[in-house]
Design a protein around this motif. Sequence first.
Motif, PDB file in Angstrom:
ATOM      1  N   LEU A 244     -46.819  32.446  -1.281  1.00 31.35           N
ATOM      2  CA  LEU A 244     -46.647  32.214  -2.715  1.00 31.35           C
ATOM      3  C   LEU A 244     -46.640  30.718  -3.022  1.00 31.35           C
ATOM      4  CD1 LEU A 244     -46.107  33.271  -5.569  1.00 31.35           C
ATOM      5  CD2 LEU A 244     -43.653  33.234  -5.036  1.00 31.35           C
ATOM      6  N   ALA A 245     -45.890  29.951  -2.239  1.00 28.43           N
ATOM      7  CA  ALA A 245     -45.863  28.502  -2.453  1.00 28.43           C
ATOM      8  C   ALA A 245     -47.244  27.891  -2.240  1.00 28.43           C
ATOM      9  CB  ALA A 245     -44.851  27.859  -1.503  1.00 28.43           C
ATOM     10  N   SER A 246     -47.973  28.420  -1.268  1.00 27.12           N
ATOM     11  CA  SER A 246     -49.329  27.937  -1.011  1.00 27.12           C
ATOM     12  C   SER A 246     -50.259  28.248  -2.184  1.00 27.12           C
ATOM     13  CB  SER A 246     -49.871  28.574   0.274  1.00 27.12           C
ATOM     14  OG  SER A 246     -51.202  28.184   0.512  1.00 27.12           O
ATOM     15  N   ARG A 247     -50.088  29.425  -2.758  1.00 30.16           N
ATOM     16  CA  ARG A 247     -50.940  29.826  -3.903  1.00 30.16           C
ATOM     17  C   ARG A 247     -50.679  28.966  -5.131  1.00 30.16           C
ATOM     18  NH1 ARG A 247     -49.927  35.501  -5.715  1.00 30.16           N
ATOM     19  NH2 ARG A 247     -51.358  34.800  -7.356  1.00 30.16           N
ATOM     20  N   ILE A 248     -49.410  28.664  -5.409  1.00 25.74           N
ATOM     21  CA  ILE A 248     -49.079  27.920  -6.626  1.00 25.74           C
ATOM     22  C   ILE A 248     -48.900  26.432  -6.345  1.00 25.74           C
ATOM     23  CG2 ILE A 248     -48.034  29.940  -7.693  1.00 25.74           C
ATOM     24  CD1 ILE A 248     -45.304  28.922  -7.002  1.00 25.74           C
ATOM     25  N   THR A 249     -49.207  26.009  -5.109  1.00 28.56           N
ATOM     26  CA  THR A 249     -49.244  24.607  -4.663  1.00 28.56           C
ATOM     27  C   THR A 249     -47.885  23.919  -4.691  1.00 28.56           C
ATOM     28  OG1 THR A 249     -49.765  23.601  -6.820  1.00 28.56           O
ATOM     29  CG2 THR A 249     -51.625  24.431  -5.504  1.00 28.56           C
ATOM     30  N   SER A 250     -46.813  24.661  -4.722  1.00 31.06           N
ATOM     31  CA  SER A 250     -45.481  24.052  -4.693  1.00 31.06           C
ATOM     32  C   SER A 250     -44.430  25.108  -4.390  1.00 31.06           C
ATOM     33  CB  SER A 250     -45.158  23.378  -6.030  1.00 31.06           C
ATOM     34  OG  SER A 250     -45.100  24.334  -7.076  1.00 31.06           O
ATOM     35  N   GLY A 251     -43.280  24.629  -3.904  1.00 27.69           N
ATOM     36  CA  GLY A 251     -42.147  25.519  -3.730  1.00 27.69           C
ATOM     37  C   GLY A 251     -41.311  25.543  -4.995  1.00 27.69           C
ATOM     38  N   GLN A 252     -41.125  26.721  -5.562  1.00 30.54           N
ATOM     39  CA  GLN A 252     -40.420  26.854  -6.843  1.00 30.54           C
ATOM     40  C   GLN A 252     -39.080  27.556  -6.622  1.00 30.54           C
ATOM     41  OE1 GLN A 252     -41.547  25.845  -9.824  1.00 30.54           O
ATOM     42  NE2 GLN A 252     -43.736  25.502  -9.558  1.00 30.54           N
ATOM     43  N   PRO A 253     -37.961  26.850  -6.863  1.00 30.67           N
ATOM     44  CA  PRO A 253     -36.651  27.488  -6.637  1.00 30.67           C
ATOM     45  C   PRO A 253     -36.360  28.645  -7.588  1.00 30.67           C
ATOM     46  CG  PRO A 253     -36.377  25.380  -7.738  1.00 30.67           C
ATOM     47  CD  PRO A 253     -37.824  25.462  -7.334  1.00 30.67           C
ATOM     48  N   ASN A 254     -37.065  28.694  -8.718  1.00 33.46           N
ATOM     49  CA  ASN A 254     -36.851  29.788  -9.673  1.00 33.46           C
ATOM     50  C   ASN A 254     -37.928  30.862  -9.577  1.00 33.46           C
ATOM     51  OD1 ASN A 254     -38.922  28.248 -10.651  1.00 33.46           O
ATOM     52  ND2 ASN A 254     -38.254  28.282 -12.797  1.00 33.46           N
ATOM     53  N   ALA A 255     -38.685  30.865  -8.484  1.00 34.33           N
ATOM     54  CA  ALA A 255     -39.742  31.864  -8.318  1.00 34.33           C
ATOM     55  C   ALA A 255     -39.156  33.228  -7.998  1.00 34.33           C
ATOM     56  CB  ALA A 255     -40.687  31.427  -7.190  1.00 34.33           C
ATOM     57  N   SER A 256     -39.948  34.259  -8.262  1.00 32.75           N
ATOM     58  CA  SER A 256     -39.641  35.642  -7.850  1.00 32.75           C
ATOM     59  C   SER A 256     -38.357  36.190  -8.455  1.00 32.75           C
ATOM     60  CB  SER A 256     -39.565  35.735  -6.318  1.00 32.75           C
ATOM     61  OG  SER A 256     -40.750  35.292  -5.721  1.00 32.75           O
ATOM     62  N   LEU A 257     -38.046  35.795  -9.680  1.00 36.18           N
ATOM     63  CA  LEU A 257     -36.897  36.384 -10.366  1.00 36.18           C
ATOM     64  C   LEU A 257     -37.207  37.844 -10.698  1.00 36.18           C
ATOM     65  CD1 LEU A 257     -36.009  33.452 -12.801  1.00 36.18           C
ATOM     66  CD2 LEU A 257     -34.728  34.160 -10.771  1.00 36.18           C
ATOM     67  N   GLY A 258     -36.309  38.757 -10.368  1.00 33.11           N
ATOM     68  CA  GLY A 258     -36.546  40.184 -10.594  1.00 33.11           C
ATOM     69  C   GLY A 258     -37.458  40.831  -9.569  1.00 33.11           C
ATOM     70  N   PHE A 259     -37.847  40.057  -8.553  1.00 30.96           N
ATOM     71  CA  PHE A 259     -38.777  40.524  -7.521  1.00 30.96           C
ATOM     72  C   PHE A 259     -38.236  41.748  -6.791  1.00 30.96           C
ATOM     73  CE2 PHE A 259     -40.401  40.295  -3.146  1.00 30.96           C
ATOM     74  CZ  PHE A 259     -41.761  40.128  -3.348  1.00 30.96           C
ATOM     75  N   GLU A 260     -36.938  41.722  -6.485  1.00 31.60           N
ATOM     76  CA  GLU A 260     -36.337  42.807  -5.710  1.00 31.60           C
ATOM     77  C   GLU A 260     -36.413  44.143  -6.435  1.00 31.60           C
ATOM     78  OE1 GLU A 260     -33.839  40.540  -8.267  1.00 31.60           O
ATOM     79  OE2 GLU A 260     -34.620  39.883  -6.325  1.00 31.60           O
ATOM     80  N   LEU A 261     -36.288  44.118  -7.761  1.00 33.39           N
ATOM     81  CA  LEU A 261     -36.362  45.373  -8.517  1.00 33.39           C
ATOM     82  C   LEU A 261     -37.777  45.940  -8.512  1.00 33.39           C
ATOM     83  CD1 LEU A 261     -34.044  44.599 -11.576  1.00 33.39           C
ATOM     84  CD2 LEU A 261     -33.493  45.764  -9.429  1.00 33.39           C
ATOM     85  N   SER A 262     -38.771  45.059  -8.579  1.00 27.66           N
ATOM     86  CA  SER A 262     -40.161  45.517  -8.513  1.00 27.66           C
ATOM     87  C   SER A 262     -40.457  46.148  -7.158  1.00 27.66           C
ATOM     88  CB  SER A 262     -41.117  44.345  -8.769  1.00 27.66           C
ATOM     89  OG  SER A 262     -40.970  43.829 -10.069  1.00 27.66           O
TER      90      SER A 262
END
Length: 333
Positions: A244-262
């Motif tokens: 994911l970080a490679s795709r969006i070219t950075s590490g985002q600390p707020n990424a994947s919010l709500g990911f676990e529910l999906s």
Amino acid sequence: MTALNKTAEVMVSDKKNSTTWTAIRNSENFNIIVVYVVLFIALSLFVPYFFSLRNMVGLGLSISQIGMVACTMMFCLASKDFDLSVGSQVAFYGVLAALIVNATDSFLLGIIGALVAGVFIGLMNGIFVTKVRVNALIATLAMMEIVRGGAYIISGGNAVGVVNMNFFMLGQSTILGVPTPIVITILCFALFGFLLKNTSYGRNALAVGGNSDAAKLAGVDVDNVRIANFAIQGIICAIAGVILASRITSGQPNASLGFELSVISACVLGGVSLNGGKASVIGVAVGVLIMGTVENALNLLNVDSFYQYLVRGGILLLAVGADQYRQRLAEKG
């Protein structure tokens, strides 16, 4: 005699075809596959640009991380556990990998660092759940907060950009024309499908979820199976986070919010029982596709993100309701 032989051969062939079709119809994944096929056809006909090569590739990329993690969540749920920390883990590993790459200028060290952290955090989840006897809901909810906080702390609350071009290869390259994240997701489904059906690890995971006491009497080390589930979950989350970080070219600390529910919604929608003991990799794959396809169609129709929350919540309720209905049918049967 020749005519009679031909007639007999036709009858045998028809009987075989009928038996095959009956087996397909009675398979545990038949209904959800039919639902997805109908959904896909309807969206292809009525949603502009849905059935286009560009959108199909975009759909595959959008569900790639969910698909990877759903493979291991399937094992946790099959063993009557679950992991609410996966979204925070994905974000943390992406930030960690970006920081390591920036510090060492080595893409490989970034991946190794994320994988080591994945094993450690996964083991911590497993140990707290099995050895300390903390409820999985509380243990992984606490880890969700801890890891998300860690992502914000080590990043200073900001996105961590990367200048090393090799870092972008994993998320933005292709293999035989197919984006690498999609290929890795397909490989994950193939690997964990094989483990579930053809190895003692998969059978033990199902046995632990079905009846842990009986599994113990059969010689299964229940705690080790559950710890292994969480550790492998951490490894796959690390891979998903780096991609994911490679795709969006950075590490985002707020990424994947709500990911676990999906992820959990996709698994339950795909027939994985919340009561443990039942899982199907094909069902999970279709569940992931349904979740991603619905969200993709809503985006194409420019549906406000606020309403998308309602849809995702409705799908989760539908999945849980369907799981409970299947359980009642099984008890009656």
